[in-house]
Design a protein around this motif. Structure first.
Motif, PDB file in Angstrom:
ATOM      1  N   TRP A   7       0.622  -1.037   0.139  1.00  0.00           N
ATOM      2  CA  TRP A   7       0.250   0.108  -0.104  1.00  0.00           C
ATOM      3  C   TRP A   7       0.962   1.220  -0.075  1.00  0.00           C
ATOM      4  O   TRP A   7       1.781   1.412   0.738  1.00  0.00           O
ATOM      5  CB  TRP A   7      -0.903  -0.153   1.236  1.00  0.00           C
ATOM      6  N   PRO A   8       0.458   2.346  -0.652  1.00  0.00           N
ATOM      7  CA  PRO A   8       1.522   3.557  -0.788  1.00  0.00           C
ATOM      8  C   PRO A   8       1.485   4.268   0.620  1.00  0.00           C
ATOM      9  O   PRO A   8       0.210   4.355   1.098  1.00  0.00           O
ATOM     10  CB  PRO A   8       0.694   4.265  -1.849  1.00  0.00           C
ATOM     11  N   THR A   9       2.448   4.944   0.953  1.00  0.00           N
ATOM     12  CA  THR A   9       2.361   5.630   2.162  1.00  0.00           C
ATOM     13  C   THR A   9       2.723   7.099   1.710  1.00  0.00           C
ATOM     14  O   THR A   9       2.645   7.842   2.459  1.00  0.00           O
ATOM     15  CB  THR A   9       3.217   5.227   3.043  1.00  0.00           C
ATOM     16  N   GLY A  10       3.226   7.411   0.510  1.00  0.00           N
ATOM     17  CA  GLY A  10       3.806   8.488   0.104  1.00  0.00           C
ATOM     18  C   GLY A  10       3.629   8.623  -1.266  1.00  0.00           C
ATOM     19  O   GLY A  10       3.904   7.793  -2.127  1.00  0.00           O
ATOM     20  N   LEU A  11       3.220   9.549  -1.876  1.00  0.00           N
ATOM     21  CA  LEU A  11       3.248  10.175  -3.229  1.00  0.00           C
ATOM     22  C   LEU A  11       3.701  11.570  -3.335  1.00  0.00           C
ATOM     23  O   LEU A  11       2.719  12.624  -2.905  1.00  0.00           O
ATOM     24  CB  LEU A  11       1.743   9.808  -3.740  1.00  0.00           C
ATOM     25  N   LYS A  12       4.609  11.766  -4.101  1.00  0.00           N
ATOM     26  CA  LYS A  12       5.208  13.265  -4.280  1.00  0.00           C
ATOM     27  C   LYS A  12       5.596  13.537  -5.587  1.00  0.00           C
ATOM     28  O   LYS A  12       6.449  12.818  -6.142  1.00  0.00           O
ATOM     29  CB  LYS A  12       6.259  13.355  -3.196  1.00  0.00           C
ATOM     30  N   LEU A  13       4.965  14.569  -5.980  1.00  0.00           N
ATOM     31  CA  LEU A  13       5.391  15.022  -7.686  1.00  0.00           C
ATOM     32  C   LEU A  13       6.415  16.130  -7.244  1.00  0.00           C
ATOM     33  O   LEU A  13       6.395  16.976  -6.540  1.00  0.00           O
ATOM     34  CB  LEU A  13       4.230  15.696  -8.306  1.00  0.00           C
ATOM     35  N   ILE A  19       9.827  13.983 -11.899  1.00  0.00           N
ATOM     36  CA  ILE A  19       9.962  12.599 -11.124  1.00  0.00           C
ATOM     37  C   ILE A  19       8.824  12.600 -10.204  1.00  0.00           C
ATOM     38  O   ILE A  19       8.211  13.577  -9.594  1.00  0.00           O
ATOM     39  CB  ILE A  19      11.195  12.608 -10.266  1.00  0.00           C
ATOM     40  N   LEU A  20       8.186  11.380 -10.256  1.00  0.00           N
ATOM     41  CA  LEU A  20       7.081  10.967  -9.198  1.00  0.00           C
ATOM     42  C   LEU A  20       7.797   9.956  -8.170  1.00  0.00           C
ATOM     43  O   LEU A  20       8.242   8.944  -8.596  1.00  0.00           O
ATOM     44  CB  LEU A  20       5.871  10.485 -10.081  1.00  0.00           C
ATOM     45  N   GLU A  21       7.805  10.603  -6.973  1.00  0.00           N
ATOM     46  CA  GLU A  21       8.140   9.543  -5.918  1.00  0.00           C
ATOM     47  C   GLU A  21       7.078   8.921  -5.239  1.00  0.00           C
ATOM     48  O   GLU A  21       6.139   9.403  -4.859  1.00  0.00           O
ATOM     49  CB  GLU A  21       9.089  10.521  -4.746  1.00  0.00           C
ATOM     50  N   VAL A  22       7.232   7.594  -5.014  1.00  0.00           N
ATOM     51  CA  VAL A  22       6.240   6.828  -4.447  1.00  0.00           C
ATOM     52  C   VAL A  22       7.164   6.043  -3.220  1.00  0.00           C
ATOM     53  O   VAL A  22       8.104   5.298  -3.625  1.00  0.00           O
ATOM     54  CB  VAL A  22       5.477   5.803  -5.548  1.00  0.00           C
ATOM     55  N   SER A  23       6.434   5.975  -2.012  1.00  0.00           N
ATOM     56  CA  SER A  23       6.790   5.109  -0.946  1.00  0.00           C
ATOM     57  C   SER A  23       5.652   4.054  -0.673  1.00  0.00           C
ATOM     58  O   SER A  23       4.441   4.541  -0.597  1.00  0.00           O
ATOM     59  CB  SER A  23       7.059   5.865   0.009  1.00  0.00           C
ATOM     60  N   GLY A  27       8.466  -0.571   2.737  1.00  0.00           N
ATOM     61  CA  GLY A  27       9.831   0.090   2.831  1.00  0.00           C
ATOM     62  C   GLY A  27      10.117   0.383   1.336  1.00  0.00           C
ATOM     63  O   GLY A  27      11.365   1.053   1.305  1.00  0.00           O
ATOM     64  N   ALA A  28       9.581  -0.126   0.329  1.00  0.00           N
ATOM     65  CA  ALA A  28      10.106   0.214  -1.163  1.00  0.00           C
ATOM     66  C   ALA A  28       9.946   1.833  -1.223  1.00  0.00           C
ATOM     67  O   ALA A  28       8.807   2.276  -0.911  1.00  0.00           O
ATOM     68  CB  ALA A  28       9.414  -0.530  -2.060  1.00  0.00           C
ATOM     69  N   HIS A  29      10.813   2.498  -2.134  1.00  0.00           N
ATOM     70  CA  HIS A  29      10.808   3.797  -2.292  1.00  0.00           C
ATOM     71  C   HIS A  29      11.233   3.976  -3.870  1.00  0.00           C
ATOM     72  O   HIS A  29      12.314   3.302  -4.139  1.00  0.00           O
ATOM     73  CB  HIS A  29      11.431   4.661  -1.603  1.00  0.00           C
ATOM     74  N   PHE A  30      10.472   4.496  -4.572  1.00  0.00           N
ATOM     75  CA  PHE A  30      10.733   4.638  -5.996  1.00  0.00           C
ATOM     76  C   PHE A  30      10.704   6.005  -6.632  1.00  0.00           C
ATOM     77  O   PHE A  30       9.906   6.679  -6.176  1.00  0.00           O
ATOM     78  CB  PHE A  30       9.834   4.025  -7.087  1.00  0.00           C
ATOM     79  N   ARG A  31      11.655   6.393  -7.325  1.00  0.00           N
ATOM     80  CA  ARG A  31      11.545   7.613  -8.214  1.00  0.00           C
ATOM     81  C   ARG A  31      11.477   7.256  -9.441  1.00  0.00           C
ATOM     82  O   ARG A  31      12.357   6.876 -10.298  1.00  0.00           O
ATOM     83  CB  ARG A  31      12.999   8.612  -7.841  1.00  0.00           C
ATOM     84  N   LEU A  32      10.344   7.627 -10.117  1.00  0.00           N
ATOM     85  CA  LEU A  32       9.757   7.217 -11.469  1.00  0.00           C
ATOM     86  C   LEU A  32       9.781   8.655 -12.388  1.00  0.00           C
ATOM     87  O   LEU A  32       8.955   9.401 -12.229  1.00  0.00           O
ATOM     88  CB  LEU A  32       8.367   6.800 -11.447  1.00  0.00           C
ATOM     89  N   PRO A  33      10.467   8.309 -13.363  1.00  0.00           N
ATOM     90  CA  PRO A  33      10.699   9.425 -14.352  1.00  0.00           C
ATOM     91  C   PRO A  33       9.319   9.656 -14.897  1.00  0.00           C
ATOM     92  O   PRO A  33       8.753   8.695 -15.581  1.00  0.00           O
ATOM     93  CB  PRO A  33      11.800   9.301 -15.267  1.00  0.00           C
TER      94      PRO A  33
END
Length: 120
Positions: A7-13, A19-23, A27-33
């Motif tokens: 489940w997402p705990t963070g979504l930051k544009l 970049i879209l950052e998704v946590s 514990g996974a954290h991704f920086r999606l271009p």
């Protein structure tokens, strides 16, 4: 965690970086271009109606994300600077894009080259 995945705990544009950052709660954290999100859009326009119909989308090197729109509690609609806004990015889709981003990016670059297309 959802029945189908984290489940997402963070979504930051980060507009300036495109970049879209998704946590996620595992514990996974991704920086999606933005470019990767755009060319891997889950929309029928990009994915077609089956794996053999997937389209390679050229010319998105500088595409921006202009807005994020929540869709219920299961997805986000991403509005891109080129007007594309029909893909619903479920939490599972965002997780998969983050987890598999290196392979997806390599496959994308290979497809562009094979088809004589450009990121520009």
């Amino acid at each position: 965690m959802t029945e189908s995945g984290p489940w997402p705990t963070g979504l930051k544009l980060k507009k300036a970086e495109r970049i879209l950052e998704v946590s996620f709660d595992d514990g996974a954290h991704f920086r999606l271009p933005a470019e990767l999100l755009r060319v891997e859009s889950p929309s029928a326009e990009v994915q077609g109606h089956g794996p053999s119909q997937k389209k390679t989308v050229p010319g998105k090197a500088n595409v921006a994300i202009v807005a994020l729109e929540p869709v219920g509690n299961y997805a986000v609609r991403i509005v891109f600077g080129d007007g594309h806004d029909t893909g619903l990015y479920t939490w599972d889709t965002l997780y998969r894009l983050g987890r598999d981003s290196d392979k997806l990016w390599t496959d994308y670059l290979t497809a562009l080259e094979r088809q004589g297309l450009s990121r520009e």
